[in-house]
Design a protein around this motif. Sequence first.
Motif, PDB file in Angstrom:
ATOM      1  N   LEU A  70      36.602 -80.364 -49.997  1.00 49.14           N
ATOM      2  CA  LEU A  70      35.266 -80.861 -49.663  1.00 49.14           C
ATOM      3  C   LEU A  70      35.020 -80.844 -48.157  1.00 49.14           C
ATOM      4  CD1 LEU A  70      35.026 -83.865 -52.163  1.00 49.14           C
ATOM      5  CD2 LEU A  70      33.946 -81.621 -52.349  1.00 49.14           C
ATOM      6  N   ILE A  71      36.050 -81.168 -47.369  1.00 51.76           N
ATOM      7  CA  ILE A  71      35.887 -81.154 -45.906  1.00 51.76           C
ATOM      8  C   ILE A  71      35.600 -79.746 -45.410  1.00 51.76           C
ATOM      9  CG2 ILE A  71      37.078 -81.505 -43.716  1.00 51.76           C
ATOM     10  CD1 ILE A  71      38.583 -83.826 -45.057  1.00 51.76           C
ATOM     11  N   GLY A  74      32.317 -78.348 -46.713  1.00 54.29           N
ATOM     12  CA  GLY A  74      31.213 -78.989 -46.007  1.00 54.29           C
ATOM     13  C   GLY A  74      30.968 -78.366 -44.651  1.00 54.29           C
ATOM     14  N   ARG A  75      32.054 -77.960 -43.984  1.00 53.25           N
ATOM     15  CA  ARG A  75      31.920 -77.297 -42.688  1.00 53.25           C
ATOM     16  C   ARG A  75      31.536 -75.828 -42.830  1.00 53.25           C
ATOM     17  NH1 ARG A  75      37.586 -79.611 -40.044  1.00 53.25           N
ATOM     18  NH2 ARG A  75      36.868 -81.766 -39.680  1.00 53.25           N
ATOM     19  N   PRO A  77      30.241 -73.643 -45.942  1.00 49.19           N
ATOM     20  CA  PRO A  77      29.884 -73.412 -47.339  1.00 49.19           C
ATOM     21  C   PRO A  77      29.574 -71.959 -47.685  1.00 49.19           C
ATOM     22  CG  PRO A  77      28.001 -74.281 -46.164  1.00 49.19           C
ATOM     23  CD  PRO A  77      29.124 -74.231 -45.168  1.00 49.19           C
ATOM     24  N   ALA A 133      26.613 -76.972 -50.284  1.00 46.20           N
ATOM     25  CA  ALA A 133      26.627 -78.093 -49.341  1.00 46.20           C
ATOM     26  C   ALA A 133      26.125 -79.372 -49.998  1.00 46.20           C
ATOM     27  CB  ALA A 133      25.768 -77.755 -48.126  1.00 46.20           C
ATOM     28  N   SER A 134      25.116 -79.257 -50.847  1.00 48.23           N
ATOM     29  CA  SER A 134      24.601 -80.453 -51.530  1.00 48.23           C
ATOM     30  C   SER A 134      25.619 -80.989 -52.528  1.00 48.23           C
ATOM     31  CB  SER A 134      23.282 -80.132 -52.236  1.00 48.23           C
ATOM     32  OG  SER A 134      23.480 -79.236 -53.314  1.00 48.23           O
ATOM     33  N   GLN A 135      26.288 -80.085 -53.240  1.00 51.14           N
ATOM     34  CA  GLN A 135      27.298 -80.529 -54.193  1.00 51.14           C
ATOM     35  C   GLN A 135      28.488 -81.170 -53.483  1.00 51.14           C
ATOM     36  OE1 GLN A 135      27.113 -80.724 -57.379  1.00 51.14           O
ATOM     37  NE2 GLN A 135      25.218 -79.584 -57.716  1.00 51.14           N
ATOM     38  N   VAL A 136      28.819 -80.687 -52.298  1.00 47.29           N
ATOM     39  CA  VAL A 136      29.890 -81.286 -51.512  1.00 47.29           C
ATOM     40  C   VAL A 136      29.567 -82.747 -51.208  1.00 47.29           C
ATOM     41  CG1 VAL A 136      30.984 -81.297 -49.234  1.00 47.29           C
ATOM     42  CG2 VAL A 136      30.805 -79.171 -50.521  1.00 47.29           C
ATOM     43  N   LYS A 137      28.330 -83.018 -50.808  1.00 50.51           N
ATOM     44  CA  LYS A 137      27.933 -84.388 -50.487  1.00 50.51           C
ATOM     45  C   LYS A 137      27.966 -85.285 -51.726  1.00 50.51           C
ATOM     46  CE  LYS A 137      25.030 -83.043 -46.560  1.00 50.51           C
ATOM     47  NZ  LYS A 137      23.666 -83.021 -46.001  1.00 50.51           N
ATOM     48  N   THR A 140      31.631 -85.928 -52.606  1.00 57.33           N
ATOM     49  CA  THR A 140      32.233 -86.856 -51.647  1.00 57.33           C
ATOM     50  C   THR A 140      31.842 -88.289 -51.969  1.00 57.33           C
ATOM     51  OG1 THR A 140      32.211 -85.150 -49.918  1.00 57.33           O
ATOM     52  CG2 THR A 140      32.428 -87.439 -49.211  1.00 57.33           C
TER      53      THR A 140
END
Length: 304
Positions: A70-71, A74-75, A77, A133-137, A140
Amino acid sequence: MAEIVRVDRDHHREIAGDTDLADAVKLLARAHQNLIWERVRHTLRMRSALLEFFPVAVQAFPDLAAADALILLGRAPDPDRAAKLTRGQVVSALTAARRHHVDDRVEPLRALLRQPALRQPPTLEAAYAAVVASQVKVLTALNEQITALQAVMTQNFDRHPAAQIYLSQPGLGPILAARVLGEFGDDDTRFINSRARKNYSGQSPITRASGKKTTVMARYATNRRLGVALHLQAYGALNGSPGTRAYYDTIRARGTNHHAALRQVANRLVGILHGCLDSGTLYDETVAWPAEPINTREPMTSAA
């Protein structure tokens, strides 16, 4: 409803009188499990998006819901930003996720993320990157809330008088034990004997006879949450309990498939749990599985 109670009282039983603490454990355990199911759904959605434009990311991160995945996603994608990840960024992500042998994993991971692959048009690729990126948030946030809810659930479960009895059972850790306690409840009058508890658990088979034909089947109208927890308990107990393992091996030797054998193991473990709760004693391997040969006459479930 009043007429039903007046006329057919003998056909109904009172609702189980579980304590408020048991109801709280049940509520928290179900909410915790729901969040885990949501995490699985969002993980699969992100995996589907990555396979469309950035498939090496799926290869690089077997567990897309893990902290390091995820980190880094997120950086970076998308493939272009992933190829520009520095060694320091990768090291910090792996360290934050408490991965072992970080130095040995950094360069292979960076090389994998830089591998050339078929690309989508830039506009479409940017759209996919936004989805990732949205799924990462979301993932998290789910990880944080799952951890927080698990802590509250464990605190409530530990306060229950029967907590140690549940934890003493083979294959039951704090999470599974809380789920099993919540679904069974703690009303002492709810299950008059071990058979009643086994039937409610859904692990005991159903025998249907018609003429000269007898069919033994698995139960399907059951408490699904409880059934899943007991299935996982039976699987975990194979390594932690020699008696459970011997019982499982005996059933398998008769030609029963793995899942049907696990149901029989779970059914036996429910009976052992009932005995411990009824007597107020902790699990004892020597008492639960005596030295004499294991009884193999228990009906065999024919449904997979």
